[in-house]
Design an enzyme around this catalytic site. Structure first.
Site, PDB file in Angstrom:
ATOM      1  N   MET A 254       0.817  -1.214   0.000  1.00  0.00           N
ATOM      2  CA  MET A 254       0.000   0.000   0.000  1.00  0.00           C
ATOM      3  C   MET A 254       0.853   1.268   0.000  1.00  0.00           C
ATOM      4  O   MET A 254       2.059   1.230   0.238  1.00  0.00           O
ATOM      5  CB  MET A 254      -0.923  -0.009   1.208  1.00  0.00           C
ATOM      6  CG  MET A 254      -1.930  -1.154   1.209  1.00  0.00           C
ATOM      7  SD  MET A 254      -3.021  -1.132   2.643  1.00  0.00           S
ATOM      8  CE  MET A 254      -3.987   0.356   2.325  1.00  0.00           C
ATOM      9  N   HIS A 255       0.212   2.390  -0.260  1.00  0.00           N
ATOM     10  CA  HIS A 255       0.717   3.744  -0.017  1.00  0.00           C
ATOM     11  C   HIS A 255       1.761   4.243  -1.009  1.00  0.00           C
ATOM     12  O   HIS A 255       2.101   5.425  -0.988  1.00  0.00           O
ATOM     13  CB  HIS A 255       1.307   3.892   1.394  1.00  0.00           C
ATOM     14  CG  HIS A 255       0.480   3.323   2.487  1.00  0.00           C
ATOM     15  ND1 HIS A 255      -0.852   3.649   2.679  1.00  0.00           N
ATOM     16  CD2 HIS A 255       0.780   2.429   3.474  1.00  0.00           C
ATOM     17  CE1 HIS A 255      -1.312   3.000   3.737  1.00  0.00           C
ATOM     18  NE2 HIS A 255      -0.341   2.250   4.229  1.00  0.00           N
TER      19      HIS A 255
ATOM     20  N   ASP B 177      -2.673  -4.994   0.315  1.00  0.00           N
ATOM     21  CA  ASP B 177      -2.205  -6.312   0.753  1.00  0.00           C
ATOM     22  C   ASP B 177      -2.877  -6.814   2.021  1.00  0.00           C
ATOM     23  O   ASP B 177      -3.194  -8.009   2.133  1.00  0.00           O
ATOM     24  CB  ASP B 177      -0.682  -6.335   0.899  1.00  0.00           C
ATOM     25  CG  ASP B 177      -0.137  -5.198   1.766  1.00  0.00           C
ATOM     26  OD1 ASP B 177      -0.923  -4.420   2.350  1.00  0.00           O
ATOM     27  OD2 ASP B 177       1.102  -5.091   1.863  1.00  0.00           O
TER      28      ASP B 177
END
Length: 484
Positions: free
Chosen positions: A79-80, A235
């Site tokens: 992520m991110h 995830d």
């Protein structure tokens, strides 16, 4: 057949399941992380494509007929990450990853704007996407001026697979630009970082179709036409789909590179003051909370590099029987910490070392330190209104029974070990591919695995662990001013 593609930090995993959700085959390909400066963590998006080609190529070599029968593909991803594209779709710079903390000043600046917490239900953490864009604007203005699209890592993979600029709710909730309760982009928060909705991908639910596999790739992999690519998930939400943690009473603990204590919620329950993440789940009208620690198995990997012994050798040296804490305390803040401190500059530490503190004592302290970090997350979840009465363990670190005993005793709740099988993010992604391709009921597909064994807290050591946890909690404020 249904293919799950999980784009992790250390590699890409491709996993193939059939209509009964039996795992037919899986393959992986490795990725490297570039750390050009302290606190930086980057990857080249081209390497994600290379690794995906390698992993799927291995499936084609080993199971060509099964791969050819693929009807749906689901995506999971770290992520991110900020993947920045120009107007022609070219990558402008290496992707700044989830565990990169360079934007801590920008994150603090955005977090000081009360709209961010009010709209997203979360602290603006340095690892989130919005402060990364603010850092690029402050430090690489020429790059920022050319940004036409911002994609999360798995959604860049989707662009390559389908040609579509699409994301989904669970991953987008970690950007600091999403109205998490309403599941839509916030024009106000985008404007606060000098962006607008034209820079963002379209949004779908994780169970929805989100493009069709390009004919060129379908031909290369021996597949037919009209292979549906699902919205997918970040995830952790994908792992929850794999574990069946999609209802309000289900939780898991993930011992991966980072550590996650994840609880599914039937409603949106923000409480940013606790430093708990409140995100959309991959299923419609479902949310989740999670406490996140940045260095879980990464802490043991660090000790592995220092000692020259493998992580398995280190934990095997502890034996099967859980020991009382030795008095040596380890703070696993090698890359800073999220829950509960939101501190990008804090660093790890050992305390209580003596001449008798050998390798096994250090290993035990690292294992306990990560277990106590999960205890911090459990306390934060309680403060956010979520009761966790038991968890299922997943991730590479869950293969250590000693570590699971330490976690059960530190948390004071049972830890379930799932029956043999692969129930991680790639499996969850494959489930989402099945749901999208067949329009299947998500709750009927995302069921929990059978429990092979339950590890109970060791009551005889509960007080010793409580005392050690109090020492652990006291250490952070003691070193905060001198460790950055």
């Amino acid at each position: 057949m249904y293919l799950g593609l999980d784009l992790g930090t250390s590699g890409v995993k491709a996993l193939l399941i059939d209509g009964d959700q039996t795992v037919i085959a899986s393959a992986t390909a490795a990725l490297d992380v570039s750390r050009p400066h302290d606190g930086w963590s980057e990857q080249e998006p081209a390497d994600w494509i290379r690794a995906t080609e390698e992993a799927v190529g291995r499936l084609k070599a080993s199971h060509p007929a099964d791969l050819a029968a693929t009807r749906g593909i689901g995506l999971s991803g770290q992520m991110h990450g900020a993947t920045l594209l120009d107007a022609a779709g070219a990558v402008l710079r290496p992707c700044i990853l989830w565990n990169d903390t360079r934007s801590h000043q920008q994150a603090a600046r955005l977090d000081a704007d009360p709209r961010f917490r009010a709209i997203t239900g979360n602290i603006v953490f340095p690892g989130f996407t919005a402060p990364k864009l603010a850092w690029v604007k402050d430090n690489e203005p020429d790059v920022f001026a050319r940004v036409a699209k911002v994609l999360l890592p798995k959604d860049y993979l989707r662009l390559w697979l389908t040609g579509e600029f699409i994301s989904e709710m669970s991953d987008s909730a970690g950007t600091s630009w999403l109205v998490v309760g309403a599941r839509a982009w916030s024009a106000d928060l985008l404007a606060a970082t000098d962006l607008d909705e034209s820079h963002m991908p379209a949004l779908v639910e994780g169970t929805d179709p989100a493009g069709t596999l390009k004919a060129s790739l379908a031909a290369r992999w021996g597949m037919g036409g009209n292979v549906v690519v699902a919205g997918g998930a970040g995830d952790n939400a994908a792992s929850a789909c794999g574990m069946g943690a999609v209802r309000g009473d289900q939780a898991f603990v993930s011992l991966g590179t980072s550590g996650v204590l994840f609880a599914a919620n039937a409603r949106y329950l923000p409480n940013p003051e606790s430093a708990v993440h409140a995100f959309c789940h991959a299923l419609p009208e479902t949310w989740h909370q999670m406490g996140v620690i940045l260095s879980a198995t990464d802490s043991l990997n660090w000790l592995e590099d220092i000692t020259g012994r493998s992580a398995k050798e280190l934990t095997d040296e502890l034996g099967e029987q859980l020991h009382a804490p030795s008095g040596v305390t380890f703070l696993p803040y090698l890359s800073g910490e999220r829950t509960p401190h939101n501190d990008a500059t804090i660093r790890g530490a050992f305390s209580g070392l003596s001449h008798q503190s050998g390798r096994a004592v250090l290993t035990q302290a690292v294992v306990e330190g990560v277990a106590f970090a999960f205890r911090d997350s459990l306390e934060a979840l309680h403060a956010a209104g979520t009761d966790v009465s038991r968890v299922t363990a997943i991730g590479g670190g869950s293969r250590s029974r000693y570590w699971l005993k330490a976690i059960a005793t530190a948390l004071g709740i049972p830890v379930d070990i799932p029956a043999d099988g692969d129930f991680g993010a790639a499996f969850g992604a494959a489930r989402l591919g099945l749901i999208a391709a067949e329009k299947a009921d998500p709750l009927s597909v995302c069921v929990p695995p059978a429990t092979a064994e339950t590890i109970e807290p060791e009551d005889g050591l509960s007080q010793a662990y409580e005392d050690a946890y109090r020492r652990y909690r006291a250490l952070y404020p003691a070193i905060r001013g001198v460790s950055s």
